[in-house]
Design a protein around this motif. Structure first.
Motif, PDB file in Angstrom:
ATOM      1  N   LYS A   4       0.811  -1.208   0.000  1.00 47.14           N
ATOM      2  CA  LYS A   4       0.000   0.000   0.000  1.00 47.14           C
ATOM      3  C   LYS A   4       0.849   1.265   0.000  1.00 47.14           C
ATOM      4  O   LYS A   4       0.369   2.349   0.264  1.00 47.14           O
ATOM      5  CB  LYS A   4      -0.963   0.041   1.200  1.00 47.14           C
ATOM      6  CG  LYS A   4      -2.162  -0.893   1.038  1.00 47.14           C
ATOM      7  CD  LYS A   4      -3.118  -0.395  -0.002  1.00 47.14           C
ATOM      8  CE  LYS A   4      -4.363  -1.267  -0.039  1.00 47.14           C
ATOM      9  NZ  LYS A   4      -5.290  -0.917  -1.077  1.00 47.14           N
ATOM     10  N   VAL A  40      -5.426 -11.682  -2.931  1.00 46.95           N
ATOM     11  CA  VAL A  40      -6.346 -10.575  -2.700  1.00 46.95           C
ATOM     12  C   VAL A  40      -6.933 -10.747  -1.303  1.00 46.95           C
ATOM     13  O   VAL A  40      -7.565 -11.762  -1.007  1.00 46.95           O
ATOM     14  CB  VAL A  40      -7.475 -10.551  -3.750  1.00 46.95           C
ATOM     15  CG1 VAL A  40      -8.445  -9.412  -3.467  1.00 46.95           C
ATOM     16  CG2 VAL A  40      -6.882 -10.410  -5.150  1.00 46.95           C
ATOM     17  N   ASN A  43     -10.149  -9.219   4.078  1.00 45.65           N
ATOM     18  CA  ASN A  43     -10.405  -8.018   4.874  1.00 45.65           C
ATOM     19  C   ASN A  43      -9.857  -6.815   4.103  1.00 45.65           C
ATOM     20  O   ASN A  43      -8.672  -6.771   3.762  1.00 45.65           O
ATOM     21  CB  ASN A  43      -9.698  -8.156   6.231  1.00 45.65           C
ATOM     22  CG  ASN A  43     -10.066  -7.038   7.184  1.00 45.65           C
ATOM     23  OD1 ASN A  43     -10.295  -5.906   6.767  1.00 45.65           O
ATOM     24  ND2 ASN A  43     -10.096  -7.349   8.475  1.00 45.65           N
ATOM     25  N   GLN A  44     -10.702  -5.848   3.812  1.00 48.23           N
ATOM     26  CA  GLN A  44     -10.306  -4.708   2.984  1.00 48.23           C
ATOM     27  C   GLN A  44      -9.210  -3.862   3.629  1.00 48.23           C
ATOM     28  O   GLN A  44      -8.598  -3.029   2.961  1.00 48.23           O
ATOM     29  CB  GLN A  44     -11.519  -3.844   2.651  1.00 48.23           C
ATOM     30  CG  GLN A  44     -12.522  -4.537   1.746  1.00 48.23           C
ATOM     31  CD  GLN A  44     -13.691  -3.650   1.380  1.00 48.23           C
ATOM     32  OE1 GLN A  44     -13.822  -2.525   1.861  1.00 48.23           O
ATOM     33  NE2 GLN A  44     -14.555  -4.153   0.515  1.00 48.23           N
ATOM     34  N   ASN A  45      -8.954  -4.054   4.904  1.00 49.63           N
ATOM     35  CA  ASN A  45      -7.877  -3.318   5.558  1.00 49.63           C
ATOM     36  C   ASN A  45      -6.496  -3.877   5.205  1.00 49.63           C
ATOM     37  O   ASN A  45      -5.480  -3.283   5.557  1.00 49.63           O
ATOM     38  CB  ASN A  45      -8.060  -3.362   7.082  1.00 49.63           C
ATOM     39  CG  ASN A  45      -9.269  -2.569   7.531  1.00 49.63           C
ATOM     40  OD1 ASN A  45      -9.457  -1.437   7.128  1.00 49.63           O
ATOM     41  ND2 ASN A  45     -10.102  -3.183   8.350  1.00 49.63           N
ATOM     42  N   PRO A  47      -3.741  -5.109   2.302  1.00 46.95           N
ATOM     43  CA  PRO A  47      -3.398  -5.061   0.878  1.00 46.95           C
ATOM     44  C   PRO A  47      -3.101  -6.456   0.356  1.00 46.95           C
ATOM     45  O   PRO A  47      -2.797  -7.368   1.126  1.00 46.95           O
ATOM     46  CB  PRO A  47      -2.138  -4.193   0.854  1.00 46.95           C
ATOM     47  CG  PRO A  47      -1.503  -4.434   2.178  1.00 46.95           C
ATOM     48  CD  PRO A  47      -2.630  -4.639   3.156  1.00 46.95           C
ATOM     49  N   LYS A 127     -12.989  -9.346  11.918  1.00 44.90           N
ATOM     50  CA  LYS A 127     -13.129 -10.046  10.656  1.00 44.90           C
ATOM     51  C   LYS A 127     -11.999 -11.065  10.510  1.00 44.90           C
ATOM     52  O   LYS A 127     -10.929 -10.919  11.074  1.00 44.90           O
ATOM     53  CB  LYS A 127     -13.086  -9.061   9.486  1.00 44.90           C
ATOM     54  CG  LYS A 127     -14.254  -8.083   9.458  1.00 44.90           C
ATOM     55  CD  LYS A 127     -14.131  -7.160   8.263  1.00 44.90           C
ATOM     56  CE  LYS A 127     -15.293  -6.180   8.205  1.00 44.90           C
ATOM     57  NZ  LYS A 127     -15.175  -5.250   7.050  1.00 44.90           N
TER      58      LYS A 127
END
Length: 199
Positions: A4, A40, A43-45, A47, A127
């Motif tokens: 990120k 991928v 958890n969107q937190n 990268p 999560k």
């Protein structure tokens, strides 16, 4: 550099007291070097990262190619590797690794495109930590066969139906009538029969 785009040596801010780091700038792929897979994050937190080496270690240690700094992640949690075109995951953790809902404990399993890999299951208020693996498909250069001449459309059938269809195709090839589908070309190999017809 942490994933990120954070400054080198600085942790990427994460929830659940976790960080996820991947390749440093010195290890960035040269032009023409293509990743064979991408992780991928679920958890969107977190990268994701691309996989270039044939063997990748995932875990809490900084020496891992994919570092996940979380108390419930083992130093070396799992290993993802490929042998020819087959991709495997081997659990090396104390708590197990879950693949497509099945808990692995010191076991090896084949990974498919899109397989879900969970390092830490979800708990109340937190999560799960893990990722999906997306495999890079090799593009086959087409030099022979129907794809050279035609745009392949629909699959008519498979299995027992396809075996019966092969017999019908041979009959249709011998017929020439305005009220019957005209078979122009038939291409067969060990797995597929492709038919070019007008209707």
């Amino acid at each position: 550099m942490n994933a990120k785009g954070g400054p080198k040596g600085a942790p990427v801010p994460m929830t659940q007291d976790a960080t996820w780091a991947a390749d440093s700038p010195e290890e960035e792929p040269s032009q023409g070097e293509k990743p064979w897979a991408r992780l991928v994050a679920i958890n969107q937190n977190f990268p994701g990262c691309e996989l270039l080496e044939d063997e990748v270690l995932v875990g809490r240690r900084q020496t891992n190619k994919v570092q996940v700094n979380h108390v419930n992640v083992s130093g070396i949690h799992c290993k993802i590797y490929r042998n020819d075109d087959v991709v495997f995951i081997c659990d090396m953790s104390r708590n197990g690794t879950t693949v497509e809902g099945k808990r692995l404990r010191k076991e090896t399993r084949v990974l498919e495109d899109g397989s879900e890999i969970v390092l830490v299951p979800s708990t109340k208020g937190n999560k799960k930590i893990g990722f999906h693996i997306h495999l890079t498909k090799k593009k086959r250069k087409i030099t022979t066969g129907p794809e050279v001449k035609y745009d392949i459309r629909d699959e008519i059938g498979s299995g027992a139906f396809a075996q019966a269809l092969k017999s019908e195709v041979r009959i249709l090839q011998q017929l020439d009538h305005k009220n019957i589908i005209k078979i122009e070309d038939v291409y067969e190999d060990e797995e597929v029969t492709r038919i070019h017809y007008y209707y």
